[in-house]
Scaffold this motif. Structure first.
Motif, PDB file in Angstrom:
ATOM      1  N   LEU A   1       6.208 -16.618  26.988  1.00 13.56           N
ATOM      2  CA  LEU A   1       7.525 -16.598  26.350  1.00 13.56           C
ATOM      3  C   LEU A   1       7.507 -17.433  25.071  1.00 13.56           C
ATOM      4  CD1 LEU A   1      10.567 -16.000  26.238  1.00 13.56           C
ATOM      5  CD2 LEU A   1      10.922 -17.967  27.772  1.00 13.56           C
ATOM      6  N   ARG A   2       6.888 -18.586  25.135  1.00 18.27           N
ATOM      7  CA  ARG A   2       6.827 -19.465  23.956  1.00 18.27           C
ATOM      8  C   ARG A   2       6.082 -18.774  22.808  1.00 18.27           C
ATOM      9  NH1 ARG A   2       4.754 -23.204  26.374  1.00 18.27           N
ATOM     10  NH2 ARG A   2       6.603 -24.415  26.928  1.00 18.27           N
ATOM     11  N   ALA A   3       4.963 -18.119  23.133  1.00 21.46           N
ATOM     12  CA  ALA A   3       4.193 -17.411  22.100  1.00 21.46           C
ATOM     13  C   ALA A   3       5.007 -16.266  21.505  1.00 21.46           C
ATOM     14  CB  ALA A   3       2.893 -16.887  22.697  1.00 21.46           C
ATOM     15  N   HIS A   4       5.770 -15.569  22.350  1.00 24.41           N
ATOM     16  CA  HIS A   4       6.620 -14.476  21.860  1.00 24.41           C
ATOM     17  C   HIS A   4       7.723 -14.998  20.940  1.00 24.41           C
ATOM     18  CE1 HIS A   4       9.537 -11.224  21.822  1.00 24.41           C
ATOM     19  NE2 HIS A   4      10.413 -12.018  22.424  1.00 24.41           N
ATOM     20  N   LEU A   5       8.343 -16.110  21.319  1.00 21.60           N
ATOM     21  CA  LEU A   5       9.461 -16.639  20.540  1.00 21.60           C
ATOM     22  C   LEU A   5       9.025 -17.222  19.194  1.00 21.60           C
ATOM     23  CD1 LEU A   5      11.546 -18.405  23.346  1.00 21.60           C
ATOM     24  CD2 LEU A   5      12.084 -16.266  22.161  1.00 21.60           C
ATOM     25  N   ARG A   6       7.786 -17.646  19.083  1.00 22.37           N
ATOM     26  CA  ARG A   6       7.326 -18.209  17.812  1.00 22.37           C
ATOM     27  C   ARG A   6       7.413 -17.181  16.685  1.00 22.37           C
ATOM     28  NH1 ARG A   6       5.496 -23.202  18.477  1.00 22.37           N
ATOM     29  NH2 ARG A   6       4.581 -23.801  20.487  1.00 22.37           N
TER      30      ARG A   6
ATOM     31  N   HIS B   1      13.041  -7.077  19.669  1.00 19.25           N
ATOM     32  CA  HIS B   1      12.399  -8.167  20.409  1.00 19.25           C
ATOM     33  C   HIS B   1      13.250  -8.647  21.587  1.00 19.25           C
ATOM     34  CE1 HIS B   1       8.912  -8.889  17.889  1.00 19.25           C
ATOM     35  NE2 HIS B   1       9.670  -8.771  16.805  1.00 19.25           N
ATOM     36  N   ALA B   2      14.536  -8.351  21.591  1.00 19.90           N
ATOM     37  CA  ALA B   2      15.442  -8.871  22.622  1.00 19.90           C
ATOM     38  C   ALA B   2      15.042  -8.438  24.033  1.00 19.90           C
ATOM     39  CB  ALA B   2      16.881  -8.462  22.310  1.00 19.90           C
ATOM     40  N   PRO B   3      14.673  -7.158  24.275  1.00 21.02           N
ATOM     41  CA  PRO B   3      14.271  -6.779  25.639  1.00 21.02           C
ATOM     42  C   PRO B   3      13.019  -7.517  26.118  1.00 21.02           C
ATOM     43  CG  PRO B   3      14.775  -4.832  24.329  1.00 21.02           C
ATOM     44  CD  PRO B   3      14.735  -5.983  23.383  1.00 21.02           C
ATOM     45  N   ILE B   4      12.122  -7.833  25.202  1.00 17.43           N
ATOM     46  CA  ILE B   4      10.915  -8.584  25.589  1.00 17.43           C
ATOM     47  C   ILE B   4      11.305  -9.988  26.034  1.00 17.43           C
ATOM     48  CG2 ILE B   4       8.684  -9.435  24.803  1.00 17.43           C
ATOM     49  CD1 ILE B   4       8.687  -7.184  22.720  1.00 17.43           C
ATOM     50  N   THR B   5      12.197 -10.605  25.252  1.00 15.93           N
ATOM     51  CA  THR B   5      12.685 -11.934  25.627  1.00 15.93           C
ATOM     52  C   THR B   5      13.359 -11.892  26.989  1.00 15.93           C
ATOM     53  OG1 THR B   5      13.038 -12.470  23.282  1.00 15.93           O
ATOM     54  CG2 THR B   5      14.173 -13.840  24.919  1.00 15.93           C
TER      55      THR B   5
ATOM     56  N   GLY C   1      12.833  -9.846  29.399  1.00 17.55           N
ATOM     57  CA  GLY C   1      11.838  -9.641  30.451  1.00 17.55           C
ATOM     58  C   GLY C   1      11.180 -10.940  30.871  1.00 17.55           C
ATOM     59  N   TYR C   2      10.767 -11.739  29.893  1.00 17.66           N
ATOM     60  CA  TYR C   2      10.153 -13.026  30.224  1.00 17.66           C
ATOM     61  C   TYR C   2      11.147 -13.956  30.904  1.00 17.66           C
ATOM     62  CZ  TYR C   2       5.932 -11.987  27.493  1.00 17.66           C
ATOM     63  OH  TYR C   2       4.757 -11.445  27.029  1.00 17.66           O
ATOM     64  N   VAL C   3      12.384 -13.951  30.443  1.00 21.99           N
ATOM     65  CA  VAL C   3      13.403 -14.806  31.055  1.00 21.99           C
ATOM     66  C   VAL C   3      13.635 -14.406  32.509  1.00 21.99           C
ATOM     67  CG1 VAL C   3      15.859 -15.388  31.026  1.00 21.99           C
ATOM     68  CG2 VAL C   3      14.545 -15.401  28.890  1.00 21.99           C
TER      69      VAL C   3
END
Length: 428
Positions: free
Chosen positions: A173-178, A254-258, A260-262
């Motif tokens: 999640l951290r890598a995705h949010l960067r 990118h919102a659906p990816i976020t 999913g991780y959440v």
């Protein structure tokens, strides 16, 4: 009659000796090479000649055939490479003595019977059976822990696996949010905390984060019951200082990816909490709970993990050294002629070593004796993991005595600790 909530203080019964008889029953030994779908079995006589071999499937019928095969040939002892699982349970239930010989030992033992070193299940079964015949003086029968200890071991290991998965998911999640939303990465202390996950559920794109002002952020935090350790103004400034993330349609993708991780992190967190509650319940009912919960910084989950990995069979560890060696806290010494090498002990119970070193490393924070022992090791040039293992070895001697005596840890009786508790009086 004990109530359901009364802790169990009765001590489990275990044999006081773990020695094999000098001669196997009926002068016959067996070896079993474990596999996923089937298992190779070999039986040898007192002269090391293979008198029977078979392959049994890993099914209920196959396990029944296994015990029948052993009974027909008079084999009451079986050497195997792992200490648990359905096969071991079946053998123990049938009254068969199980002797564990580690895979590393079997690998080295193959050289006895040839130099090729080829791996063959049927040959390994024979090696196990013959080693049980020839090396009886140094082998010990498996004495299983009681059911409460085994159940607790499954729980703490499952929780540890989920914690590792949570760390992995948090890193993803951290890598995705960067790239998608950098402002959310360092906003709160932990990316997988409840407040951080709730924030990402509400503000999952840069456009939504741009709507926030210090006042709006303060109202939202208050509605979430945020503790207020960091003011909304400071948090909002962190948002402004962070690089901007994706906006518009690009940010929306990118919102659906976020999400999913959440969702994964929330599920893992909930399941870890549920397992911790079950561990706590089973720990309360365990006869040895008072020993491990009395250790400094042990808490509940850590105490349960120490208990589960050490077990409750006192006969398995007749000396503190036997426990420290299995835990990988004692160094491995190699000496030949003038060469004397002391190195890391690779062959050990990895789960036990991880539990003990995790406990030892944390005791440095509150126990002055532990802190002094750790610092002395660092001053001698030991790196952190080495210093922790040195400290773990010292703690294991203390734990072993408490465990053998069924007594909780008492700082007042810890003589090495007393000089650090009693202030030194200045000479007049």
């Amino acid at each position: 009659m004990k109530s359901a909530n009364t802790p169990n203080t009765e001590q489990p019964e275990h044999p006081q000796t773990t020695a094999l008889p000098d001669v196997p029953p009926r002068d016959v030994t067996a070896g079993l090479d474990w596999a996923r779908d089937d298992h190779a079995v070999s039986i040898v006589d007192g002269r090391g000649r293979e008198i029977a071999r078979t392959i049994v499937e890993h099914t209920a019928q196959g396990l029944r055939e296994l015990t029948g095969f052993l009974a027909r040939h008079g084999a009451a002892e079986v050497a195997i490479e792992r200490p648990d699982g359905p096969v071991v349970d079946t053998l123990l239930a049938a009254g068969v003595t199980v002797v564990v010989i580690s895979p590393n030992q079997v690998k080295n033992l193959r050289g006895r019977y040839g130099s090729a070193g080829n791996k063959d299940d049927r040959f390994d079964a024979y090696v196990l059976a013959d080693t049980l015949r020839t090396d009886r003086a140094r082998l010990r029968p498996l004495i299983p822990d009681t059911d409460p200890t085994v159940a607790l071991r499954h729980l703490v290991r499952a929780r540890k696996d989920l914690v590792n998965q949570r760390v992995t998911a948090a890193n993803q999640l951290r890598a995705h949010l960067r790239g998608a939303l950098p402002a959310a990465v360092g906003l709160f202390k932990d990316i997988d905390s409840q407040i951080s996950l709730t924030f990402l559920e509400r503000f999952d794109t840069q456009d939504k984060v741009d709507w926030l002002s210090p006042k709006r952020l303060g109202h939202w935090l208050a509605a979430q019951g945020y503790s207020g350790k960091v003011s909304p103004t400071v948090l909002h400034q962190r948002i402004l200082d962070a690089p901007r993330g994706a906006t518009g349609a690009h940010g929306t993708t990118h919102a659906p990816i976020t999400a999913g991780y959440v969702a994964v992190l929330r599920t893992l967190t909930d399941q870890i909490k549920a397992l911790a509650e079950e561990i706590d319940r089973q720990l309360d009912a365990h006869a040895d709970a008072h020993i491990f919960t009395s250790l400094p910084r042990a808490g509940r989950v850590r105490a349960a993990r120490l208990l589960a990995e050490i077990g409750d069979c006192r006969a398995r560890f007749p000396t503190p050294e036997s426990l420290t060696c299995l835990a990988g806290a004692a160094p491995s010494t190699r000496q030949s002629g003038r060469s004397h090498i002391v190195g890391f002990r690779w062959s050990c119970d990895k789960q036990l070593r991880d539990a003990v070193t995790d406990f030892a490393a944390d005791t440095v924070k509150t126990n002055p004796w532990a802190a002094h022992l750790y610092q002395r090791a660092r001053d001698r040039g030991c790196d952190h993991p080495h210093a922790v293992r040195i400290l773990a070895r010292a703690w294991l001697h203390i734990i072993w005595h408490c465990w053998q005596d069924h007594a909780p840890y008492n700082p007042a009786k810890h003589r090495a600790l007393q000089p650090y508790l009693t202030p030194k009086t200045e000479a007049a």
